[in-house]
Enzyme design. Structure first.
Site: not given
Length: 250
Positions: A102, A104
């Site tokens: 991901g 993030d």
């Protein structure tokens, strides 16, 4: 001025940077169906859009990636960077398939390595509880994904007819004297224990006492009760986006 936006499955955190300084920040519920025009109206209520010269985006919601690109083109006319494959991060990704990580998580690793040094472990309390590991060689080497606090508690309430939702706050004691206090104790001390167990196993596997940093909306609730978490950095992901932005401009 840079607008950094971290779109998570549950919440969206965004803030503005003047150089390296985070000048303002906000947290909102993520609405996956928002269009580019709706984002324009939303951000106009928070910001003077004419001052934004660039936008750095991390998104775990694919349909919102398209909406943010439309919003940037129509309302900002600014440079646009979405953290993903092909974007320079300054950290090698040693994952079986780097595309599965991901954005993030990558932003957190970039910021933690820059701010606190390596090796380090980031614990992000979001929809899932993410553990991300940066080695002593400043490489992202993987991590752990565990169910997040809110979805775990929601599942418990959905399956147990006699239990009702409680506020996510620290209980007065570990031993609860009523159902609400018992649930709050299980939430706080249960997740603190989970974090400590996983961090200790990561450190054992690394063979070193890697430092830790926690982030995410519920970090402040868990960190005081976890023995292995050393600090909280609530805007770590935004800082990572700023660093990635700078590394792709040089």
């Amino acid at each position: 001025m840079l607008l950094a936006v971290d779109v998570g499955n549950t919440q969206t955190v965004f803030g503005t940077f003047d150089g390296a300084e985070l000048t303002e920040h906000w947290r909102l519920a993520t609405e996956p169906s928002r269009s580019g025009d709706e984002l324009g109206a939303l951000y106009r209520s928070f910001l003077d859009l004419s001052r934004i010269t660039g936008i750095a985006l991390s998104s775990t919601v694919p349909q919102l990636s398209r909406s943010y690109a439309e919003f940037t083109a129509r309302y900002l006319g600014a440079e646009y960077l979405e953290l993903g494959p092909g974007v320079k991060t300054g950290i090698p990704i040693r994952y079986d398939d780097p595309r599965e990580v991901g954005p993030d998580r990558i932003a957190n690793a970039v910021a933690a390595a820059d701010r606190y040094g390596v090796p380090c472990i980031v614990v992000d309390f979001g929809t899932s509880t993410n553990f991300d590991v940066v080695s002593a060689d400043a490489e992202y080497i993987g991590g752990v994904l565990a169910p997040g606090i809110e979805i775990s508690m929601d599942a418990l309430f959905a399956r147990a007819a006699r239990l009702r939702k409680v506020d996510f706050v620290q209980p007065e004691s570990v031993i609860g004297k009523n159902t609400i206090a018992s649930l709050q104790s299980g939430l706080v001390y249960g997740f603190a224990g989970q974090v400590d167990g996983i961090v200790r196993e990561i450190r054992r596997e690394l063979g070193t006492e890697a430092q830790t940093v926690a982030t995410g909306g519920l970090a402040d609730l868990i960190v005081p009760h976890a023995q292995t978490l050393e600090r909280v950095d609530p805007f770590l992901t935004l800082e990572g986006l700023r660093l990635v932005w700078e590394r792709n401009r040089s």
